[in-house]
Motif scaffolding. Structure first.
Motif, mmCIF file in Angstrom:
data_model
loop_
_atom_site.group_PDB
_atom_site.id
_atom_site.type_symbol
_atom_site.label_atom_id
_atom_site.label_comp_id
_atom_site.label_asym_id
_atom_site.label_seq_id
_atom_site.Cartn_x
_atom_site.Cartn_y
_atom_site.Cartn_z
ATOM 1 N N ASN A 1 35.937 45.197 31.121
ATOM 2 C CA ASN A 1 35.284 43.954 31.487
ATOM 3 C C ASN A 1 34.549 44.148 32.806
ATOM 4 O OD1 ASN A 1 35.078 41.322 32.901
ATOM 5 N ND2 ASN A 1 36.069 40.564 31.038
ATOM 6 N N GLU A 2 33.369 43.580 32.911
ATOM 7 C CA GLU A 2 32.550 43.725 34.113
ATOM 8 C C GLU A 2 33.264 43.228 35.374
ATOM 9 O OE1 GLU A 2 29.591 45.247 34.436
ATOM 10 O OE2 GLU A 2 29.525 45.749 32.313
ATOM 11 N N GLN A 3 34.158 42.240 35.233
ATOM 12 C CA GLN A 3 34.897 41.702 36.383
ATOM 13 C C GLN A 3 35.913 42.708 36.919
ATOM 14 O OE1 GLN A 3 34.233 38.687 37.792
ATOM 15 N NE2 GLN A 3 32.539 38.612 36.349
ATOM 16 N N TYR A 4 36.355 43.613 36.081
ATOM 17 C CA TYR A 4 37.385 44.591 36.417
ATOM 18 C C TYR A 4 36.828 45.740 37.253
ATOM 19 C CZ TYR A 4 41.321 47.769 35.255
ATOM 20 O OH TYR A 4 42.389 48.614 35.281
ATOM 21 N N LEU A 5 35.585 46.101 37.022
ATOM 22 C CA LEU A 5 34.982 47.278 37.667
ATOM 23 C C LEU A 5 34.964 47.220 39.196
ATOM 24 C CD1 LEU A 5 32.097 47.878 35.134
ATOM 25 C CD2 LEU A 5 34.140 49.290 35.436
ATOM 26 N N PRO A 6 34.532 46.112 39.807
ATOM 27 C CA PRO A 6 34.497 46.083 41.276
ATOM 28 C C PRO A 6 35.875 46.239 41.918
ATOM 29 C CG PRO A 6 33.282 44.217 40.362
ATOM 30 C CD PRO A 6 33.970 44.895 39.221
ATOM 31 N N VAL A 7 36.919 45.834 41.210
ATOM 32 C CA VAL A 7 38.273 45.965 41.738
ATOM 33 C C VAL A 7 38.565 47.416 42.103
ATOM 34 C CG1 VAL A 7 40.722 45.733 41.149
ATOM 35 C CG2 VAL A 7 39.112 43.935 40.508
ATOM 36 N N PHE A 8 38.082 48.331 41.282
ATOM 37 C CA PHE A 8 38.321 49.751 41.501
ATOM 38 C C PHE A 8 37.120 50.462 42.128
ATOM 39 C CE2 PHE A 8 41.315 48.601 38.155
ATOM 40 C CZ PHE A 8 42.481 49.093 38.698
#
Length: 185
Positions: free
Chosen positions: A12-19
């Motif tokens: 999910n696109e929302q997950y990517l910035p987390v990492f």
């Protein structure tokens, strides 16, 4: 979503910035490659349970690339094909920062109430008017020299502890609360 090798098939696109990742940097890589070996050691047993067909939910504190700590609740949900074979699992992460803050604030308030009751040598109890279950504060157990392992007494025993002249008023307040649905004190 990951496959049986714990390799990301979709993120999910929302997950990517987390990492601190892009789609290209994550899809096709394993969970271990994305989160690092130390975090993978914690996650791997849970991933194996998901690959065995078990839904797994757990909480952990994630530290993002900027060093910010974030409590998350993670769900692993097995991905099952038409023959009921587990072909991977879905990963859903939920930021629980607000819930964690609220739980901490509630605990602090309970601790303050406990301390105030101890200093004032008072306690409190409540009753669930639907089930009849009573709940006692720790200080109330101390005041009545009742072992907390026994649990709170039944409502009739609680009422018997009040002065006989107070009992009718308390019973009337309880009946009114049952009818009106409002709390009493």
């Amino acid at each position: 979503r990951v496959d049986r090798d714990c390799r990301y098939l979709f993120i999910n696109e929302q997950y990517l910035p987390v990492f601190g990742l892009t789609w290209e940097m994550a899809v096709g890589r394993t969970i271990a490659e994305v989160i690092g070996p130390a975090a993978w050691r914690e996650v791997e047993p849970r991933a194996m349970r998901a690959l065995a067909g078990e839904r797994v939910t757990y909480e952990r504190v994630y530290v993002d690339p900027a060093g910010n700590r974030r409590p998350v609740q993670v769900h692993f949900v097995p991905d099952v094909d038409s023959q009921r074979n587990v072909v991977g699992f879905f990963i859903m992460s939920v930021d629980i920062s607000e819930r964690t803050k609220a739980e901490s604030a509630l605990k602090a308030a309970r601790d303050l109430l406990e301390e105030a009751q101890s200093v004032a040598r008072t306690g409190n109890w409540s009753i669930d008017l639907v089930t009849g279950e009573t709940t006692w504060s720790r200080q109330l157990y101390r005041l009545h020299q009742r072992d907390p392992a026994l649990g709170p007494p039944a409502v009739e025993e609680v009422l018997a502890r009040y002065h006989p002249s107070d009992s009718p008023r308390l019973r009337a307040a309880m009946r009114k609360a049952m009818v009106d649905g409002n709390a009493y004190s």
